[in-house]
Write an enzyme that holds these catalytic residues in place. Structure first.
Site, PDB file in Angstrom:
ATOM      1  NE  ARG A 187      -2.579   1.126   4.038  1.00 21.31           N
ATOM      2  CZ  ARG A 187      -3.028   0.633   4.718  1.00 21.31           C
ATOM      3  NH1 ARG A 187      -4.470   0.005   4.106  1.00 21.31           N
ATOM      4  NH2 ARG A 187      -2.512   0.054   5.280  1.00 21.31           N
ATOM      5  CE  LYS A 229      -2.218   4.278   7.649  1.00 18.07           C
ATOM      6  NZ  LYS A 229      -3.604   4.880   8.082  1.00 18.07           N
ATOM      7  CD  GLU A 279     -11.740   5.928   4.408  1.00 15.66           C
ATOM      8  OE1 GLU A 279     -11.366   4.493   5.785  1.00 15.66           O
ATOM      9  OE2 GLU A 279     -11.231   6.398   3.773  1.00 15.66           O
TER      10      GLU A 279
HETATM   11  N1  PLP Z   1      -9.406   3.761   6.294  1.00 19.05           N
HETATM   12  C1  PLP Z   1      -8.462   5.016   6.896  1.00 19.05           C
HETATM   13  C2  PLP Z   1      -8.700   6.617   7.058  1.00 19.05           C
HETATM   14  C3  PLP Z   1      -7.666   4.598   8.056  1.00 19.05           C
HETATM   15  O1  PLP Z   1      -6.473   5.321   8.071  1.00 19.05           O
HETATM   16  C4  PLP Z   1      -7.215   3.525   7.863  1.00 19.05           C
HETATM   17  C5  PLP Z   1      -6.235   3.033   9.039  1.00 19.05           C
HETATM   18  O2  PLP Z   1      -5.013   2.884   8.702  1.00 19.05           O
HETATM   19  C6  PLP Z   1      -7.980   2.399   7.674  1.00 19.05           C
HETATM   20  C7  PLP Z   1      -8.958   2.425   7.194  1.00 19.05           C
HETATM   21  C8  PLP Z   1      -8.099   1.190   8.306  1.00 19.05           C
HETATM   22  O3  PLP Z   1      -6.373   0.203   7.755  1.00 19.05           O
HETATM   23  P1  PLP Z   1      -6.131  -0.693   7.744  1.00 19.05           P
HETATM   24  O4  PLP Z   1      -6.930  -1.535   8.292  1.00 19.05           O
HETATM   25  O5  PLP Z   1      -5.577  -1.100   6.869  1.00 19.05           O
HETATM   26  O6  PLP Z   1      -5.463   0.034   9.345  1.00 19.05           O
HETATM   27  C1  COI Z   2      -3.882   3.170  11.281  1.00 20.48           C
HETATM   28  O1  COI Z   2      -5.548   2.867  11.480  1.00 20.48           O
HETATM   29  O2  COI Z   2      -2.980   2.210  11.507  1.00 20.48           O
HETATM   30  C2  COI Z   2      -4.269   4.893  11.440  1.00 20.48           C
HETATM   31  O3  COI Z   2      -3.224   5.062  10.188  1.00 20.48           O
HETATM   32  C3  COI Z   2      -5.146   5.474  11.750  1.00 20.48           C
HETATM   33  C4  COI Z   2      -4.616   6.591  12.418  1.00 20.48           C
HETATM   34  C5  COI Z   2      -5.739   7.796  12.475  1.00 20.48           C
HETATM   35  C6  COI Z   2      -4.158   6.405  13.609  1.00 20.48           C
END
Ligand code: PLP
Ligand code: COI
Length: 346
Positions: free
Chosen positions: A86, A189, A225
């Site tokens: 990612r 991200k 989301e």
């Molecule tokens: N959506 C957003 C905006 C996020 O910051 C995160 C955190 O990383 C997620 C979703 C969840 O992604 P992941 O499950 O890869 O941590």
């Molecule tokens: C995560 O869940 O890892 C994120 O990056 C979200 C952040 C706002 C703490």
């Protein structure tokens, strides 16, 4: 490299989700078209030119992942290859040099090993949060990409992201602001997405919610989301639905939960647009999921100037089962048929 000594003495149940300055971080530099090998450093400060494009034009991105201690003392990462992938994808979108997967995983492993005394013990409910970041440094003024970059990985022990913790439920408030345009940077991200969301989160908290919930920016009908997590909805008691949208972050937690729902809980799974107002009455359970959020049931949602309770019962048995399966695999208690956990050799 690691500081000798016993585990740090923290009240693991109460550490919250905040930055703690741990012993070592990893730093690699990209210059003249290539990455150096990188190394662990103790200095938590980054010396930057005031002309750095990361500061002016937000040429910056990051990742979030966790390490957990298993019962047998092993330290486990969860699907780190997907974070590496990612970050590569985000880097390409922001015209930054990709961090090779090997360098990414090596950096994360070195940081966890060097900060071994900060990794919360098995069963503490806490984990080691790892924050890889890629930033455009050097000097620049016009709107063009940086010519030098820094890849840095630091870590901090953390507890639950939302105040309640464990499987405590949360509330979300639909934001009046958009998070990302359909062809914008929502699925990457990029730190800039989060700066733009700070006001939405502030407004949500002022309403008594834990977090903002974004609808799609074209029609303002479909769930996108939350500010820091993807959304899952149980509909009709046997179908787990997650929004199909190219404006949301492709959550690694969500992808894993959808697999567990289908294979372990025999649920039907669907990725499709979810019309909040049209479908809300059929929501049986709802949750936010992500690395920091883990799996947090949503008990109520603010939209059209009032609170709406999710489902007819405060119980969330399906989200509880999914939480137990996910956390069981992540902490090495349950078997891991997909080889999702990645032990770090100490
Ligand atoms: N959506 C957003 C905006 C996020 O910051 C995160 C955190 O990383 C997620 C979703 C969840 O992604 P992941 O499950 O890869 O941590
Ligand atoms: C995560 O869940 O890892 C994120 O990056 C979200 C952040 C706002 C703490």
């Amino acid at each position: 490299m690691s500081k000798l000594g016993e585990k740090v003495s923290l009240d693991w149940a109460k550490i919250g989700f905040k930055y703690r300055n741990t012993d070592f971080r990893f730093r690699a530099k990209w210059d003249n078209g290539q990455w150096d090998v990188g190394r662990l450093v103790e200095d938590s400060f980054i010396k930057l030119s005031e002309g750095a494009p990361a500061l002016h034009y937000a040429q910056q991105c990051f990742e979030g992942m966790k390490a957990q201690t298993a019962k047998d003392g092993r330290i486990l990462l969860f699907r780190p290859n997907l974070n590496a992938e990612r970050m590569r994808r985000t880097a390409e979108r922001l015209l930054m040099p990709s961090v090779p997967d090997g360098l990414f995983i090596e950096a994360v492993e070195q940081v966890v090993r060097a900060n071994h005394r900060w990794v919360p013990p098995f069963g503490s409910g806490a984990s080691l949060y790892i924050r890889p970041m890629l930033i455009g440094v050097g000097e620049n003024l016009g709107l063009r990409p940086a010519e030098e970059f820094e890849f840095r990985v630091f870590c901090s022990p953390v507890g639950p992201y939302y105040s309640e913790g464990g499987l405590g439920s949360i509330s979300l408030a639909v934001s009046q602001y958009d998070r990302a345009a359909p062809q914008g940077t929502g699925s990457y991200k990029a730190g800039a997405n989060y700066a733009a969301g700070l006001l939405a989160t502030k407004d949500a908290i002022a309403l008594g919610a834990d977090e903002a919930l974004y609808l799609d920016s074209r029609d303002r009908r479909f769930i996108d989301e939350a500010g820091s997590a993807n959304i899952l909805v149980l509909i009709d008691g046997d179908t787990l639905v997650t929004p199909a949208s190219n404006a949301i972050l492709p959550s690694i937690t969500r992808r894993s939960i959808m697999i567990l729902a289908e294979t372990d809980l025999n649920l039907k799974v669907e990725e499709r647009a979810i019309d909040l107002r049209e479908e809300f009455e059929s929501f049986v359970e709802m949750a936010a999921c992500g690395t920091a959020a883990v799996l947090s049931p949503v008990k109520r949602v603010w939209f059209d100037d009032e609170w709406h309770d999710v489902g007819r019962s405060p119980e969330t048995p399906i989200m509880q089962s999914l939480y137990d399966k996910l956390v069981g695999i992540q902490s090495g208690i349950l078997c891991d048929p997909g080889h999702w956990v990645h032990p770090i050799a100490l």
